[in-house]
Design an enzyme around this catalytic site. Structure first.
Site, PDB file in Angstrom:
ATOM      1  N   SER A 140       0.888  -1.175   0.000  1.00  0.00           N
ATOM      2  CA  SER A 140       0.000   0.000   0.000  1.00  0.00           C
ATOM      3  C   SER A 140       0.916   1.212   0.000  1.00  0.00           C
ATOM      4  CB  SER A 140      -0.840  -0.025   1.278  1.00  0.00           C
ATOM      5  OG  SER A 140      -1.370   1.247   1.562  1.00  0.00           O
ATOM      6  N   TYR A 153      -1.979  -1.004  10.389  1.00  0.00           N
ATOM      7  CA  TYR A 153      -1.992  -1.231   8.932  1.00  0.00           C
ATOM      8  C   TYR A 153      -0.657  -0.773   8.312  1.00  0.00           C
ATOM      9  CZ  TYR A 153      -3.810  -1.084   4.118  1.00  0.00           C
ATOM     10  OH  TYR A 153      -4.015  -1.280   2.766  1.00  0.00           O
TER      11      TYR A 153
HETATM   12  N1  LIG Z   1      -8.656  -0.433  -1.146  1.00  0.00           N
HETATM   13  C1  LIG Z   1      -7.587   0.318  -0.979  1.00  0.00           C
HETATM   14  O1  LIG Z   1      -7.665   1.562  -0.943  1.00  0.00           O
HETATM   15  C2  LIG Z   1      -6.217  -0.304  -0.859  1.00  0.00           C
HETATM   16  C3  LIG Z   1      -5.099   0.551  -0.925  1.00  0.00           C
HETATM   17  C4  LIG Z   1      -3.832   0.008  -0.817  1.00  0.00           C
HETATM   18  C5  LIG Z   1      -3.676  -1.348  -0.626  1.00  0.00           C
HETATM   19  N2  LIG Z   1      -4.780  -2.152  -0.556  1.00  0.00           N
HETATM   20  C6  LIG Z   1      -4.548  -3.578  -0.352  1.00  0.00           C
HETATM   21  O2  LIG Z   1      -5.110  -4.306  -1.423  1.00  0.00           O
HETATM   22  C7  LIG Z   1      -5.484  -5.602  -0.955  1.00  0.00           C
HETATM   23  C8  LIG Z   1      -6.911  -5.895  -1.378  1.00  0.00           C
HETATM   24  O3  LIG Z   1      -7.767  -4.966  -0.748  1.00  0.00           O
HETATM   25  P1  LIG Z   1      -9.213  -4.567  -1.326  1.00  0.00           P
HETATM   26  O4  LIG Z   1      -9.227  -3.110  -1.463  1.00  0.00           O
HETATM   27  O5  LIG Z   1      -9.569  -5.431  -2.455  1.00  0.00           O
HETATM   28  O6  LIG Z   1     -10.075  -4.901  -0.022  1.00  0.00           O
HETATM   29  P2  LIG Z   1     -11.390  -5.771   0.174  1.00  0.00           P
HETATM   30  O7  LIG Z   1     -11.728  -5.582   1.610  1.00  0.00           O
HETATM   31  O8  LIG Z   1     -12.401  -5.435  -0.857  1.00  0.00           O
HETATM   32  O9  LIG Z   1     -10.893  -7.259  -0.109  1.00  0.00           O
HETATM   33  C9  LIG Z   1     -10.009  -7.929   0.766  1.00  0.00           C
HETATM   34  C10 LIG Z   1     -10.241  -9.416   0.612  1.00  0.00           C
HETATM   35  O10 LIG Z   1      -9.355 -10.098   1.505  1.00  0.00           O
HETATM   36  C11 LIG Z   1     -10.103 -11.120   2.139  1.00  0.00           C
HETATM   37  N3  LIG Z   1      -9.523 -11.481   3.426  1.00  0.00           N
HETATM   38  C12 LIG Z   1      -9.524 -10.747   4.570  1.00  0.00           C
HETATM   39  N4  LIG Z   1      -8.980 -11.450   5.556  1.00  0.00           N
HETATM   40  C13 LIG Z   1      -8.618 -12.653   5.035  1.00  0.00           C
HETATM   41  C14 LIG Z   1      -8.021 -13.820   5.574  1.00  0.00           C
HETATM   42  N5  LIG Z   1      -7.695 -13.886   6.879  1.00  0.00           N
HETATM   43  N6  LIG Z   1      -7.780 -14.858   4.771  1.00  0.00           N
HETATM   44  C15 LIG Z   1      -8.129 -14.815   3.450  1.00  0.00           C
HETATM   45  N7  LIG Z   1      -8.711 -13.739   2.889  1.00  0.00           N
HETATM   46  C16 LIG Z   1      -8.962 -12.687   3.677  1.00  0.00           C
HETATM   47  C17 LIG Z   1     -11.500 -10.530   2.316  1.00  0.00           C
HETATM   48  O11 LIG Z   1     -12.478 -11.537   2.564  1.00  0.00           O
HETATM   49  C18 LIG Z   1     -11.684  -9.819   0.996  1.00  0.00           C
HETATM   50  O12 LIG Z   1     -12.234 -10.652   0.025  1.00  0.00           O
HETATM   51  C19 LIG Z   1      -5.279  -5.586   0.565  1.00  0.00           C
HETATM   52  O13 LIG Z   1      -4.030  -6.175   0.878  1.00  0.00           O
HETATM   53  C20 LIG Z   1      -5.241  -4.113   0.881  1.00  0.00           C
HETATM   54  O14 LIG Z   1      -4.540  -3.828   2.064  1.00  0.00           O
HETATM   55  C21 LIG Z   1      -6.041  -1.666  -0.690  1.00  0.00           C
END
Ligand SMILES: NC(=O)c1ccc[n+]([C@@H]2O[C@H](COP(=O)([O-])OP(=O)(O)OC[C@H]3O[C@@H](n4cnc5c(N)ncnc54)[C@H](O)[C@@H]3O)[C@@H](O)[C@H]2O)c1
Length: 262
Positions: A140, A153
């Site tokens: 991130s 985080y």
């Molecule tokens: N959305 C943002 O703004 C953003 C920004 C930077 C980084 N990220 C990173 O991108 C990645 C995806 O995030 P997203 O935005 O799609 O979020 P999201 O919440 O839509 O999806 C996250 C997914 O991870 C799954 N998950 C959570 N805990 C889990 C576990 N213990 N075991 C298996 N699966 C699990 C959830 O069920 C969900 O399907 C994450 O690592 C997040 O930190 C997101």
């Protein structure tokens, strides 16, 4: 499009959000997918299969090494090989200063975001073949800098950078490349929810996604509040493909210029 033809990818956190789009984009490029999550994966399986690719969709929690190892082993047995891993599962729960985070909240974030990524590579590495492969760790912009009220985080997303750098050193001779992707705000449930809108727009009653978009856009170089999941998935496809065959230990930022804004 066939930039990943004949390859098999594992994606964690594949049930929704960016993880589902990683699966869909890689299938569009010719890959079969092992999709893992704690939530139901029917939508993800459909998004892969619509491109004529196979999807082994399994419930597996990245905190549970045994379950994850079993799921990966089963998926590889079904699909015959392993080439690509996207350590994507993550949670973002806080909104309070570091000293107010509870022990449980701190540990939960570290368990999923850091230990989960380590479990993922631990489960997959024995399955890479002689051709090597590509591991992509989703960090991130909070893996590059701190922001208030995100200590658990931010610490976890910095830590996975160290994991990736170390793995790149350990695995290069086996032609396994390890790269890290740093998304800024992405348009998924992690950002597009009422609690985040309220945090972003203090003083605005019932803020909308448009209100939040204005606040976030002001932080970016490009005139957008957030990137779409497909923008992150496109970087992942590139790193997974042979176009990136000599790229390892690299860090690709997909943030609309957030981290470079003066
Ligand atoms: N959305 C943002 O703004 C953003 C920004 C930077 C980084 N990220 C990173 O991108 C990645 C995806 O995030 P997203 O935005 O799609 O979020 P999201 O919440 O839509 O999806 C996250 C997914 O991870 C799954 N998950 C959570 N805990 C889990 C576990 N213990 N075991 C298996 N699966 C699990 C959830 O069920 C969900 O399907 C994450 O690592 C997040 O930190 C997101």
């Amino acid at each position: 499009m066939s930039r990943l033809a004949g390859k098999v990818a594992v994606v964690t956190g594949a049930g929704r959000g960016t993880g589902r789009v990683h699966c869909e984009r890689m299938a569009q490029e010719g890959a079969d997918v092992i999709a893992l999550d704690t939530v139901e994966l029917d939508g993800t399986a459909g998004a892969v299969e619509v491109h004529g690719r196979r999807c082994v969709a399994l419930r597996a929690d990245v905190r549970d090494l045994d379950a994850l190892t079993e799921a990966v082993t089963h998926g590889v047995a079904e699909l015959g090989r392993l080439d690509i891993v996207v350590a994507n599962a993550g949670i973002h729960a806080t909104g309070v200063p570091a000293w107010e985070i509870t022990e449980d909240a701190w540990q939960s974030t570290l368990d999923v975001n850091l230990t989960g990524a380590w479990h993922t590579v631990k489960a997959v590495i024995p399955h890479f073949g002689a051709d090597g492969g590509s591991i992509i760790i989703i960090s991130s912009t909070n893996g590059l800098r701190g922001t208030a009220n995100t200590a658990d985080y931010t610490a976890s997303k910095h830590a996975v950078v160290g994991l990736g750098r170390t793995l790149a050193n350990e695995l290069g001779q086996q032609r396994i490349r390890v790269n890290t992707v740093f998304p800024g705000a992405v348009g998924t449930a992690m950002v597009l929810n009422p609690a985040t809108f309220a945090r972003l727009c203090p003083g605005v009653e019932n803020p909308t996604s448009e209100d939040a978009a204005k606040v976030l856009a002001a932080r970016n170089l490009l005139p957008v509040g957030w990137v779409d999941p497909v923008d992150v998935a496109n970087a992942v496809v590139f790193l997974a493909s042979d176009e990136a065959r000599y790229i390892t230990a690299a860090q690709i930022v997909v943030d609309a210029g957030l981290t470079q804004k003066a």
